[in-house]
Design an enzyme around this catalytic site. Structure first.
Site, short mmCIF file in Angstrom:
data_model
loop_
_atom_site.label_atom_id
_atom_site.label_comp_id
_atom_site.label_asym_id
_atom_site.label_seq_id
_atom_site.Cartn_x
_atom_site.Cartn_y
_atom_site.Cartn_z
N LYS A 1 -14.94 -5.69 -8.96
CA LYS A 1 -16.39 -5.83 -9.13
C LYS A 1 -16.89 -5.03 -10.33
O LYS A 1 -17.78 -5.48 -11.05
CB LYS A 1 -17.12 -5.40 -7.85
CG LYS A 1 -16.79 -6.26 -6.64
CD LYS A 1 -17.62 -5.82 -5.44
CE LYS A 1 -17.19 -6.52 -4.17
NZ LYS A 1 -15.97 -5.93 -3.57
N THR B 1 -6.99 -4.83 -0.09
CA THR B 1 -5.81 -5.13 0.74
C THR B 1 -6.00 -6.42 1.54
O THR B 1 -5.05 -7.20 1.70
CB THR B 1 -5.51 -3.96 1.70
OG1 THR B 1 -5.24 -2.79 0.93
CG2 THR B 1 -4.30 -4.26 2.57
N LEU C 1 -3.90 0.46 -3.60
CA LEU C 1 -4.02 -0.99 -3.50
C LEU C 1 -5.44 -1.30 -3.04
O LEU C 1 -5.77 -1.21 -1.87
CB LEU C 1 -3.00 -1.57 -2.50
CG LEU C 1 -2.65 -3.07 -2.64
CD1 LEU C 1 -1.46 -3.42 -1.75
CD2 LEU C 1 -3.82 -3.99 -2.31
N ASP C 2 -6.27 -1.64 -4.00
CA ASP C 2 -7.65 -2.02 -3.69
C ASP C 2 -7.69 -3.51 -3.38
O ASP C 2 -7.05 -4.31 -4.05
CB ASP C 2 -8.54 -1.70 -4.90
CG ASP C 2 -10.02 -1.84 -4.58
OD1 ASP C 2 -10.43 -1.42 -3.48
OD2 ASP C 2 -10.76 -2.35 -5.44
N ASP D 1 -12.29 4.16 -3.61
CA ASP D 1 -12.61 2.78 -3.99
C ASP D 1 -13.49 2.73 -5.24
O ASP D 1 -13.44 1.74 -5.97
CB ASP D 1 -13.35 2.07 -2.85
CG ASP D 1 -12.46 1.77 -1.67
OD1 ASP D 1 -11.31 1.34 -1.88
OD2 ASP D 1 -12.89 1.97 -0.52
N GLU E 1 -5.84 7.23 -0.58
CA GLU E 1 -6.26 6.43 0.57
C GLU E 1 -5.23 6.48 1.69
O GLU E 1 -5.57 6.52 2.87
CB GLU E 1 -6.51 4.98 0.15
CG GLU E 1 -6.92 4.10 1.31
CD GLU E 1 -7.29 2.69 0.91
OE1 GLU E 1 -7.79 1.95 1.78
OE2 GLU E 1 -7.09 2.32 -0.26
N ASP F 1 0.83 -1.21 0.00
CA ASP F 1 0.00 0.00 0.00
C ASP F 1 0.86 1.25 0.00
O ASP F 1 0.63 2.19 -0.77
CB ASP F 1 -0.89 0.02 1.26
CG ASP F 1 -1.94 -1.07 1.27
OD1 ASP F 1 -3.07 -0.81 0.82
OD2 ASP F 1 -1.64 -2.18 1.76
N ASP G 1 -6.39 5.09 -5.46
CA ASP G 1 -6.44 3.91 -4.59
C ASP G 1 -5.20 3.08 -4.93
O ASP G 1 -5.17 2.38 -5.94
CB ASP G 1 -7.70 3.10 -4.83
CG ASP G 1 -7.92 2.05 -3.74
OD1 ASP G 1 -6.95 1.73 -3.02
OD2 ASP G 1 -9.05 1.57 -3.58
#
Length: 358
Positions: A271, A178, A175-176, A299, A133, A110, A173
């Site tokens: 998603k 985590t 690192l989505d 996100d 983030e 991250d 973001d």
């Protein structure tokens, strides 16, 4: 007769006027020359090569250039994410709890991804506001330069478009997913960059570090990704967070029928990609993406921009547009779809909004 008995001769008056004109000429000649030079430098020569506009502090930025550096930032951040995971040097620790009481994880991936992405974007566009983030430690500042080159694919599909720098907000973001990253569920992990103009998402970049796949799109511009053509609106496949599957499943089956498929998955970026035509063997396919609780804007901003560019929708559970200014959180949950009757979907799921503030 002049005051105090002083007599001014015509010759003296003429000399005085000439001196005054000389002073005025000296003061304004440099200014006018400077303005003329600025005008000449600002206007490209007819038929000459295209030159990048570049950022002008407090001035305008070119969204095509901002898209190009956003793609590069997502890829560079993804390199850090992949390197840390493959070296198994995550150094994972809890950074707090979500509203639902789950531990939020923070890893070296991250932090290194965030540093690389933030300073690349900030160096290229210093006048633009960047929200990330993770906290940016100025003591750990990194110089990351951009050579201002634009990939041919973007040049072919996107025209230059300038907007005021003060109207732009970039959401990172680094690192989505985590949690899934720490569990070595690599297919869910993405790095994302979003550009919002006056609160509306207009550029979205979603990069999958472990397969090197990158989706990007610009509203009223172009994209390198398409929507899928086959959907089943009566019994849709609904993709949800792994922790929310049980909460959504009961209401969804009551609404759409027992044949409704619930797909638990990690990461908002993953998603959204599930709604698109993505050439990835580890990418599941869904018709609707639903999130029933509070979620951070970094996100979802990139996915929102990509869907908007392709004619899709991402709104709160009550159908309100999500603004990407102000606070970093979205309170109203979300529902996302493409090539479907989005309003009808919202009307079918009225009960889910009640859970979004819990």
């Amino acid at each position: 007769m002049a005051p105090m008995g002083i007599r001014l001769s015509p010759l003296g008056m003429a000399v005085f006027c000439l001196l005054g004109l000389g002073v005025l000429y000296h003061l304004y000649s440099g200014f006018l020359a400077g303005r003329f030079a600025f005008f000449m430098l600002s206007e490209p020569a007819a038929g000459g090569p295209e030159t990048p506009h570049g950022p002008v502090p407090g001035g305008a930025v070119d969204l095509r250039e901002l898209l190009a550096v956003s793609v590069l930032a997502a890829v560079r951040g993804g390199e850090e994410v992949k390197r840390v995971r493959e070296g198994n040097v995550l150094n994972a620790k809890a950074k707090g709890k979500t509203r639902e009481g789950a531990e939020e994880q923070l890893t070296t991936g991250d932090l290194l991804s965030n540093r690389r992405m933030f300073y690349l974007l900030k160096g290229a566009f210093p006048a633009v506001q960047i929200n990330s983030e993770e906290r940016v430690d100025t003591a750990d500042q990194e110089t990351v330069s951009w050579d201002r080159s634009i990939p041919e694919e973007i040049k072919q599909k996107i025209q230059p478009k300038e907007v005021p720098a003060e109207s732009v907000t970039v959401w990172i973001d680094p690192l989505d997913a985590t949690q899934e990253y720490t569990e070595d569920l690599r297919q869910y992990v993405t790095t994302m960059v979003c550009v919002a103009v006056n609160g509306k998402p207009v550029i979205g970049v979603i990069h999958k570090p472990f397969s090197s796949y990158t989706a990007w799109a610009m509203v009223d511009g172009g994209s390198n990704v398409k929507a899928r053509s086959s959907y089943n609106e009566k019994t849709p496949r609904i993709i949800v967070s792994r922790s929310h599957a049980g909460k959504v499943e009961q209401v969804a089956r009551q609404t759409f029928g027992n044949k409704t498929v619930i797909i638990p998955a990690g990461g908002a970026g993953y998603k959204v990609l599930a709604l698109l035509d993505v050439p990835e063997k580890n990418q599941e396919e869904a018709d609707v993406y639903i999130h029933v609780t509070y979620i951070k804007k970094w996100d979802i901003c990139a996915g929102n921009a990509v869907l908007r560019a392709l004619g899709g929708h991402m709104t709160t559970l009550t159908g309100e547009e999500i603004s990407y200014t102000g606070s970093d959180g979205n309170e109203g949950g979300l529902i996302a779809s493409i090539n479907m009757n989005h309003k009808a979907l919202i009307e079918k799921l009225p009960d889910l909004e009640k859970t979004s503030h819990k």
